[in-house]
Scaffold this active site. Structure first.
Site, PDB file in Angstrom:
ATOM      1  N   ARG A 163      -9.561  11.165 -11.180  1.00  0.00           N
ATOM      2  CA  ARG A 163     -10.858  10.970 -11.663  1.00  0.00           C
ATOM      3  C   ARG A 163     -11.865  11.596 -10.525  1.00  0.00           C
ATOM      4  O   ARG A 163     -11.541  11.360  -9.365  1.00  0.00           O
ATOM      5  CB  ARG A 163     -11.220   9.420 -11.686  1.00  0.00           C
ATOM      6  CG  ARG A 163     -12.749   8.945 -11.773  1.00  0.00           C
ATOM      7  CD  ARG A 163     -12.797   7.614 -11.655  1.00  0.00           C
ATOM      8  NE  ARG A 163     -12.119   6.816 -12.690  1.00  0.00           N
ATOM      9  CZ  ARG A 163     -12.318   6.779 -13.820  1.00  0.00           C
ATOM     10  NH1 ARG A 163     -13.647   7.411 -14.451  1.00  0.00           N
ATOM     11  NH2 ARG A 163     -11.865   6.088 -14.895  1.00  0.00           N
ATOM     12  N   SER A 166     -18.914  -8.549 -11.087  1.00  0.00           N
ATOM     13  CA  SER A 166     -17.833  -9.539 -11.551  1.00  0.00           C
ATOM     14  C   SER A 166     -16.775  -9.890 -10.477  1.00  0.00           C
ATOM     15  O   SER A 166     -16.443 -10.991 -10.502  1.00  0.00           O
ATOM     16  CB  SER A 166     -17.084  -8.522 -12.582  1.00  0.00           C
ATOM     17  OG  SER A 166     -15.936  -9.166 -13.251  1.00  0.00           O
ATOM     18  N   GLY A 212     -13.657 -12.653  -8.369  1.00  0.00           N
ATOM     19  CA  GLY A 212     -12.774 -12.281  -7.705  1.00  0.00           C
ATOM     20  C   GLY A 212     -11.880 -11.036  -8.429  1.00  0.00           C
ATOM     21  O   GLY A 212     -12.555 -10.639  -9.360  1.00  0.00           O
ATOM     22  N   GLU A 237      -8.697   2.396  -7.726  1.00  0.00           N
ATOM     23  CA  GLU A 237      -9.599   2.752  -6.818  1.00  0.00           C
ATOM     24  C   GLU A 237     -11.029   2.282  -7.055  1.00  0.00           C
ATOM     25  O   GLU A 237     -11.660   2.167  -6.404  1.00  0.00           O
ATOM     26  CB  GLU A 237      -9.723   4.664  -6.956  1.00  0.00           C
ATOM     27  CG  GLU A 237     -10.430   4.848  -5.726  1.00  0.00           C
ATOM     28  CD  GLU A 237     -10.639   6.536  -5.478  1.00  0.00           C
ATOM     29  OE1 GLU A 237     -11.531   6.930  -5.263  1.00  0.00           O
ATOM     30  OE2 GLU A 237      -9.474   7.159  -5.883  1.00  0.00           O
ATOM     31  N   GLU A 264      -1.004   7.056 -15.079  1.00  0.00           N
ATOM     32  CA  GLU A 264      -1.759   5.998 -15.268  1.00  0.00           C
ATOM     33  C   GLU A 264      -3.165   5.824 -15.650  1.00  0.00           C
ATOM     34  O   GLU A 264      -3.519   5.264 -16.403  1.00  0.00           O
ATOM     35  CB  GLU A 264      -1.625   5.360 -13.806  1.00  0.00           C
ATOM     36  CG  GLU A 264      -1.910   3.693 -13.682  1.00  0.00           C
ATOM     37  CD  GLU A 264      -3.513   3.359 -13.407  1.00  0.00           C
ATOM     38  OE1 GLU A 264      -3.876   2.331 -13.766  1.00  0.00           O
ATOM     39  OE2 GLU A 264      -4.122   4.396 -13.159  1.00  0.00           O
ATOM     40  N   ARG A 317      -4.909   4.539 -19.245  1.00  0.00           N
ATOM     41  CA  ARG A 317      -6.107   3.763 -19.297  1.00  0.00           C
ATOM     42  C   ARG A 317      -7.297   4.233 -19.968  1.00  0.00           C
ATOM     43  O   ARG A 317      -8.187   3.367 -20.546  1.00  0.00           O
ATOM     44  CB  ARG A 317      -6.618   3.343 -17.902  1.00  0.00           C
ATOM     45  CG  ARG A 317      -5.652   2.409 -17.057  1.00  0.00           C
ATOM     46  CD  ARG A 317      -6.049   2.383 -15.731  1.00  0.00           C
ATOM     47  NE  ARG A 317      -5.206   1.413 -14.711  1.00  0.00           N
ATOM     48  CZ  ARG A 317      -5.188   0.256 -15.049  1.00  0.00           C
ATOM     49  NH1 ARG A 317      -6.074  -0.580 -15.525  1.00  0.00           N
ATOM     50  NH2 ARG A 317      -4.389  -0.485 -14.166  1.00  0.00           N
TER      51      ARG A 317
END
Length: 308
Positions: A50, A64, A69, A89, A122, A126
């Site tokens: 990214r 949020s 948490g 990240e 990963e 996503r």
């Protein structure tokens, strides 16, 4: 019960086949599987695919986190006395924004040579990368992990044609890639623009699309017209989802007088000159040459004409 980090169930069979079953074991289903790691000893992933982090989305995530948490722990690996992010990240950045000292994280044993594949796959699975980031991820997996397109498609759960279409985006001019990354155009627009090979024409189509708000269908009609100057598409404005935008020309073909000019240029240069022009007066002149000697002859003709 602790949540899966995303490197087990989230990435599934494909990642296990690529990295080995030991790299994607499910997290132990106990609270002890999650550590509290200080933000001060966490480094970002140098192989992070990214390149853009939306500030608005980060602020929403930060809010949020402030209220509830971090629900999904980060996934880290130990590097000497520090930790490196494998996944999470955005959560890491948002946690820093709200002033957290520590974050919950899984610590995994992942070697350097597999870190890139873990990070790329990963993120791909996503489905939160922009098209250019995803295309670059595919290219890096092919180049740096020695995968074929077919193997790569199988590992990430995509059709091979889908992977191929993403990789083709990297052949577009840089301005168009940036426009696609910044959501000035969609991937559908980009794929339509790739229907012409000439880079200048691609850039012209891109800029007109941004300025005029052309639909993908409109671009496809224009591309067909540029590829075949004698093609006369029906007026596509009625079906254009941007009805308030200027209507496309009803007839896009080379006028007869331009065809005659093309013949004159062919005689002048002693080679078959191609002159293509649409009804708006836009087009191009192509002077082919087969040898360096023919190019030199063309340049001599142009120099003589300029001196006169």
């Amino acid at each position: 019960m602790a949540k899966n980090s995303g490197l087990g169930r989230g990435l599934g069979k494909g990642l296990g086949a690529l990295l080995g079953d030991d790299a994607v074991e499910k997290e132990p289903q106990t609270a002890a599987a999650i550590d509290e790691i200080s933000l001060d000893v966490i480094d970002v992933n140098p192989w992070q695919p990214r390149t853009e982090f939306d500030e608005g989305e980060l602020e929403e995530l930060a809010t949020s986190i402030l209220n509830y948490g971090i629900i999904t722990p980060l996934t880290l690996r130990k590097v000497d006395d520090r930790y490196q992010i494998i996944a999470g990240e955005r959560r890491f950045r948002a946690a820093k924004m709200v002033g957290l000292d520590k974050v919950p994280a899984y610590v995994r044993d992942v070697s350097d040579d597999k870190m890139l594949a873990v990070a790329l796959i990963e993120n791909i699975q996503r489905q939160d990368l922009n098209p250019i980031e995803e295309a670059l991820s595919y290219q890096r997996l092919i180049n740096e992990c020695n995968l074929t397109q077919e193997t790569l498609a199988d590992q990430v759960g995509k059709k091979r044609s889908t992977v191929t279409n993403y990789l083709r985006l990297l052949k577009l001019p840089q301005d168009i890639q940036v426009g696609l990354r910044d959501k000035l155009i969609t991937m559908g627009h980009a794929r339509a623009i790739m229907g012409v090979e000439d880079e200048e024409t691609q850039l012209m189509l891109f800029h007109e699309t941004v300025e005029q708000g052309y639909s993908v269908r409109r671009i496809e009609e224009m591309v067909r017209a540029y590829n075949d100057p004698d093609y006369s598409p029906a007026d596509a404005a009625a079906e254009d989802d941007k009805a308030s935008k200027p209507a496309p020309p009803k007839k896009m073909q080379t006028p007869e007088e331009y065809k005659a000019l093309g013949s004159q240029l062919s005689s002048y240069f002693g080679t078959k000159v191609s002159l293509a022009c649409n009804a708006q007066g836009k087009g191009k002149i192509t002077i082919p040459f087969a040898t360096p000697e023919e190019l030199e002859k063309i340049m001599e003709i142009l120099d003589t004409a300029r001196q006169n």
